[in-house]
Design an enzyme around this catalytic site. Structure first.
Site, mmCIF file in Angstrom:
data_model
loop_
_atom_site.group_PDB
_atom_site.id
_atom_site.type_symbol
_atom_site.label_atom_id
_atom_site.label_comp_id
_atom_site.label_asym_id
_atom_site.label_seq_id
_atom_site.Cartn_x
_atom_site.Cartn_y
_atom_site.Cartn_z
ATOM 1 N N ASP A 167 -17.458 -12.107 27.017
ATOM 2 C CA ASP A 167 -16.743 -11.304 25.836
ATOM 3 C C ASP A 167 -16.463 -9.756 26.207
ATOM 4 O O ASP A 167 -17.127 -8.968 25.533
ATOM 5 C CB ASP A 167 -17.383 -11.609 24.534
ATOM 6 C CG ASP A 167 -16.799 -10.831 23.422
ATOM 7 O OD1 ASP A 167 -15.467 -10.401 23.518
ATOM 8 O OD2 ASP A 167 -17.327 -10.738 22.280
ATOM 9 N N GLN A 194 -19.772 -7.205 13.932
ATOM 10 C CA GLN A 194 -18.526 -7.420 13.768
ATOM 11 C C GLN A 194 -17.633 -7.098 12.522
ATOM 12 O O GLN A 194 -18.463 -7.449 11.578
ATOM 13 C CB GLN A 194 -18.178 -9.262 13.901
ATOM 14 C CG GLN A 194 -18.596 -9.784 15.225
ATOM 15 C CD GLN A 194 -17.419 -9.663 16.258
ATOM 16 O OE1 GLN A 194 -16.157 -9.327 15.929
ATOM 17 N NE2 GLN A 194 -17.748 -9.864 17.465
ATOM 18 N N GLU A 223 -25.944 -7.036 28.518
ATOM 19 C CA GLU A 223 -25.068 -6.084 27.710
ATOM 20 C C GLU A 223 -25.872 -4.734 28.200
ATOM 21 O O GLU A 223 -26.772 -4.252 28.772
ATOM 22 C CB GLU A 223 -25.260 -6.133 26.368
ATOM 23 C CG GLU A 223 -25.324 -4.905 25.319
ATOM 24 C CD GLU A 223 -23.771 -4.712 25.288
ATOM 25 O OE1 GLU A 223 -22.919 -5.424 25.093
ATOM 26 O OE2 GLU A 223 -23.662 -3.290 25.254
ATOM 27 N N CYS A 270 -2.743 0.407 9.123
ATOM 28 C CA CYS A 270 -1.993 -0.807 9.379
ATOM 29 C C CYS A 270 -0.870 -0.423 9.837
ATOM 30 O O CYS A 270 -0.047 0.343 9.966
ATOM 31 C CB CYS A 270 -1.938 -1.245 7.781
ATOM 32 S SG CYS A 270 -3.435 -1.674 7.159
ATOM 33 N N CYS A 273 0.830 -1.191 -0.041
ATOM 34 C CA CYS A 273 -0.112 -0.070 0.151
ATOM 35 C C CYS A 273 1.019 1.154 -0.014
ATOM 36 O O CYS A 273 1.815 1.141 0.848
ATOM 37 C CB CYS A 273 -0.938 -0.016 1.227
ATOM 38 S SG CYS A 273 -1.905 1.521 1.418
ATOM 39 N N CYS A 325 -10.428 -9.502 23.686
ATOM 40 C CA CYS A 325 -9.532 -8.787 22.458
ATOM 41 C C CYS A 325 -8.500 -8.141 22.989
ATOM 42 O O CYS A 325 -7.909 -7.058 22.604
ATOM 43 C CB CYS A 325 -10.603 -7.650 22.034
ATOM 44 S SG CYS A 325 -11.519 -6.613 22.952
ATOM 45 N N CYS A 368 -0.154 6.417 6.876
ATOM 46 C CA CYS A 368 -1.568 6.094 7.470
ATOM 47 C C CYS A 368 -1.474 5.215 8.701
ATOM 48 O O CYS A 368 -0.662 4.519 8.816
ATOM 49 C CB CYS A 368 -2.292 5.465 6.257
ATOM 50 S SG CYS A 368 -3.871 4.801 6.809
ATOM 51 N N TYR A 382 -21.804 -9.537 28.331
ATOM 52 C CA TYR A 382 -21.222 -8.433 27.531
ATOM 53 C C TYR A 382 -21.783 -8.995 25.876
ATOM 54 O O TYR A 382 -20.818 -9.173 25.046
ATOM 55 C CB TYR A 382 -19.675 -8.576 27.327
ATOM 56 C CG TYR A 382 -19.127 -8.379 28.887
ATOM 57 C CD1 TYR A 382 -18.810 -7.025 29.283
ATOM 58 C CD2 TYR A 382 -18.677 -9.333 29.790
ATOM 59 C CE1 TYR A 382 -18.308 -6.860 30.535
ATOM 60 C CE2 TYR A 382 -18.135 -8.990 30.961
ATOM 61 C CZ TYR A 382 -18.181 -7.732 31.283
ATOM 62 O OH TYR A 382 -17.726 -7.654 32.421
ATOM 63 N N CYS A 433 -8.320 1.856 0.430
ATOM 64 C CA CYS A 433 -7.799 1.387 1.709
ATOM 65 C C CYS A 433 -7.719 -0.332 1.392
ATOM 66 O O CYS A 433 -8.676 -0.780 1.014
ATOM 67 C CB CYS A 433 -8.690 1.422 2.807
ATOM 68 S SG CYS A 433 -7.998 0.555 4.095
HETATM 69 N N1 SAH Z 1 -20.275 -10.299 22.285
HETATM 70 C C1 SAH Z 1 -20.291 -9.373 21.399
HETATM 71 C C2 SAH Z 1 -19.913 -8.135 21.753
HETATM 72 C C3 SAH Z 1 -18.491 -7.867 22.522
HETATM 73 S S1 SAH Z 1 -17.972 -6.371 22.566
HETATM 74 C C4 SAH Z 1 -20.197 -9.842 19.938
HETATM 75 O O1 SAH Z 1 -19.440 -10.786 19.585
HETATM 76 O O2 SAH Z 1 -20.495 -9.117 19.107
HETATM 77 C C5 SAH Z 1 -18.004 -6.103 24.131
HETATM 78 C C6 SAH Z 1 -19.451 -5.664 24.663
HETATM 79 O O3 SAH Z 1 -19.312 -5.357 26.054
HETATM 80 C C7 SAH Z 1 -19.729 -4.087 24.361
HETATM 81 O O4 SAH Z 1 -21.012 -4.528 23.443
HETATM 82 C C8 SAH Z 1 -19.826 -3.179 25.222
HETATM 83 O O5 SAH Z 1 -20.985 -2.398 25.134
HETATM 84 C C9 SAH Z 1 -20.433 -4.129 26.360
HETATM 85 N N2 SAH Z 1 -19.886 -3.675 27.917
HETATM 86 C C10 SAH Z 1 -18.982 -2.939 28.114
HETATM 87 N N3 SAH Z 1 -18.966 -2.740 29.582
HETATM 88 C C11 SAH Z 1 -20.140 -3.508 29.792
HETATM 89 C C12 SAH Z 1 -20.627 -3.747 31.092
HETATM 90 N N4 SAH Z 1 -19.884 -3.255 32.474
HETATM 91 N N5 SAH Z 1 -21.732 -4.507 31.493
HETATM 92 C C13 SAH Z 1 -22.163 -5.209 30.138
HETATM 93 N N6 SAH Z 1 -21.705 -4.846 29.054
HETATM 94 C C14 SAH Z 1 -20.702 -4.293 28.738
#
Ligand code: SAH
Length: 483
Positions: free
Chosen positions: A382, A284, A334, A82, A73, A409, A79, A313, A161
């Site tokens: 998550d 995603q 969530e 990346c 690129c 992550c 940039c 989450y 991009c």
């Molecule tokens: N599992 C989902 C999203 C994961 S990202 C997927 O795979 O698409 C993490 C998520 O946690 C986000 O949506 C964020 O809004 C949420 N989050 C952040 N802090 C939180 C909390 N204290 N309690 C509940 N959810 C929360």
């Protein structure tokens, strides 16, 4: 610190930071050099010094690392999008694997934990289904649009991009041309004036549907029909929206959306389920890898049809919903109300009627669920980068699920959290890293942890139903040497 600013030193790059800068040493001081590669021998100019480290820039590569390849690129280096386009994909995967291993051993304190090979992404290019391009002006007051330079708000003018599908370039050319021809004003961050802030594009990869959204400092745009007519030539164009953001903020999207053309949402298929994606809903960005991530989580979860699955989450519910048909009940938690609304709609869209979604802080919601006597068989977590609250981990353990599947992550907080689980009896048995974001330093992981065995499970039926003297006499009958 004995390094001087602006001086040039020779060093060998021996490691990478979590942000993807190469690390070399000069006179026992760590020097961070971006866009370098492990194995490079280079001359570096010190551009910043601090108490414990320095930042250097490459002046000359004396011996290039064997990992180096020609960046594909022309915007790479300026940039900020990346980090790794100058090393081979194998080398990038190795760095990511190493990062997970380092976190697990150094932060988590685990010695022999099984880390599976990293799941690679077939396409190192074009994998993103979403782009947000800022509008701006160059030094000659021409309208530009592109990507931010590394750690800055300086716009690199570009309509192409490699992380995004080529059709996004076609759309950005059309929108830029419309803005220039009609003299539509561009937002100035400092003066907080001007209309066009960002061009925001999403594509549903499986159906090919495309949503174009203009983020504006206002409520309407001029010459909208001209824009619509031109966008209609783009294959898959399904929706044009405005997103109103009149705040003086770095946050890209405002809360209000106005539809100018077509549908309110586009629809994609993930794990065999339909998902409606509106401008504000989370989805995603690398759909193909998300499917791989979820299938690893599902393999770890080993669900059965009388299970209760707790998805903490849960975002818009994608992980839990992808497994809902295999369990008796799904509970998702969530904190963002719109995400929960999306999750409920997504469940209905797919005829899933055994799912309940709770909008609350995950730590608080689990305490409530535990008090109500809910006993999930599997808990999937998550969390965002900062990981989980310790109190949440304690409550999850109190609920005694058979399995905990932790999707992360951020390897550092994942390692911290799984070591807390470990102290509370939930041993991590396996980790799989997944490359969701090629060419960037991010790496996802899925960890399986299992409930501590009960006495009954540990010693089995055999020992539990017999007295010690029975066991000894049975044993001695079979083993003469005891006599
Ligand atoms: N599992 C989902 C999203 C994961 S990202 C997927 O795979 O698409 C993490 C998520 O946690 C986000 O949506 C964020 O809004 C949420 N989050 C952040 N802090 C939180 C909390 N204290 N309690 C509940 N959810 C929360």
């Amino acid at each position: 610190m004995n390094l001087k600013k602006n001086e040039i030193y020779e060093t060998t790059v021996t490691g990478m930071t979590t942000e993807g800068s190469g690390v070399g040493r000069v006179n026992d001081t760590a020097v961070f050099i971006s866009n370098s590669a492990i194995g490079d021998v280079l001359k570096t100019r010190i551009i910043k010094t601090s108490k414990n480290y320095a930042i250097g820039r490459t002046e000359e590569i004396i011996i290039p690392s064997p990992d180096r390849v020609n960046p594909d690129c022309k915007y790479f280096v300026q940039c900020g999008g990346c980090t790794y386009r100058h090393i081979s994909y194998d080398a990038e995967l190795q760095i990511k694997y190493q990062r997970v291993e380092d976190a697990v051993t150094r932060i988590g304190g685990f010695r022999n934990l099984k880390i599976n090979p990293i799941v690679s992404c077939e396409n190192r290019c074009f994998y993103r289904n979403k782009a947000q391009l800022p509008f701006g002006k160059d030094n000659h007051s021409n309208t530009i649009m592109g990507f931010y330079a590394y750690h800055s708000h300086r716009i690199i003018d570009s309509d192409c991009c490699l992380l995004q599908p080529p059709v996004f370039s076609e759309i950005s050319r059309i929108v830029r041309d419309w803005a220039v021809r009609n003299n539509v004003s561009v937002y100035d961050e400092i003066l907080h004036r001007g209309l066009l802030r960002h061009l925001y594009i999403r594509i549903a990869e499986v159906t090919g549907e495309i949503m174009v959204c203009l983020v504006i400092n206002g409520k309407s745009v001029p010459y909208k029909n001209e824009l619509i007519d031109r966008l209609k030539y783009v294959n898959g164009f399904k929706s044009l929206q405005l997103n109103v953001n009149t705040q003086k903020t770095n946050v890209i999207l405002g809360k209000e959306c106005i539809k100018l053309y077509g549908s309110d949402y586009i629809t994609d298929i993930l794990c065999g389920l339909k998902f409606n994606i509106s401008p504000l809903s989370f989805y995603q960005v690398n759909r193909t890898q998300a499917e791989k991530l979820y299938s690893i989580a599902e393999n770890y979860a080993k669900l059965s049809n009388d299970d209760i699955l707790l998805d903490l989450y849960c975002g818009t519910g994608t992980i839990g919903l992808s497994m809902a048909k295999k369990v008796k009940k799904l509970i998702g938690v969530e904190i963002i109300p719109q995400a929960i609304e999306n999750a409920k709609k997504n469940a209905a869209l797919n005829g899933i009627d055994n799912a309940e979604f709770i909008c609350a802080d995950a730590a608080k919601a689990t305490v409530k669920l535990e008090k109500q006597g809910i006993k999930p068989d599997v808990v999937i977590l998550d969390p965002p980068r900062k990981g989980c609250d310790k109190s949440l981990i304690e409550t999850v353990v109190k609920m005694t699920p058979d399995k905990v599947v932790y999707v992360s992550c951020d390897s550092a907080t994942m390692a911290r959290d799984i070591s807390i689980f470990n102290e509370l009896g939930y041993k991590p048995t396996e980790i799989t890293p997944v490359d969701m974001f090629p060419a960037t330093p991010h790496v996802e992981t899925v960890v399986l942890m299992s409930r501590p065995l009960t006495e009954h499970e540990k010693y089995g039926e055999y020992f539990m139903n017999r007295s010690v003297s029975d066991i000894m006499s049975e044993y001695s009958e079979q083993h003469d040497e005891w006599h």
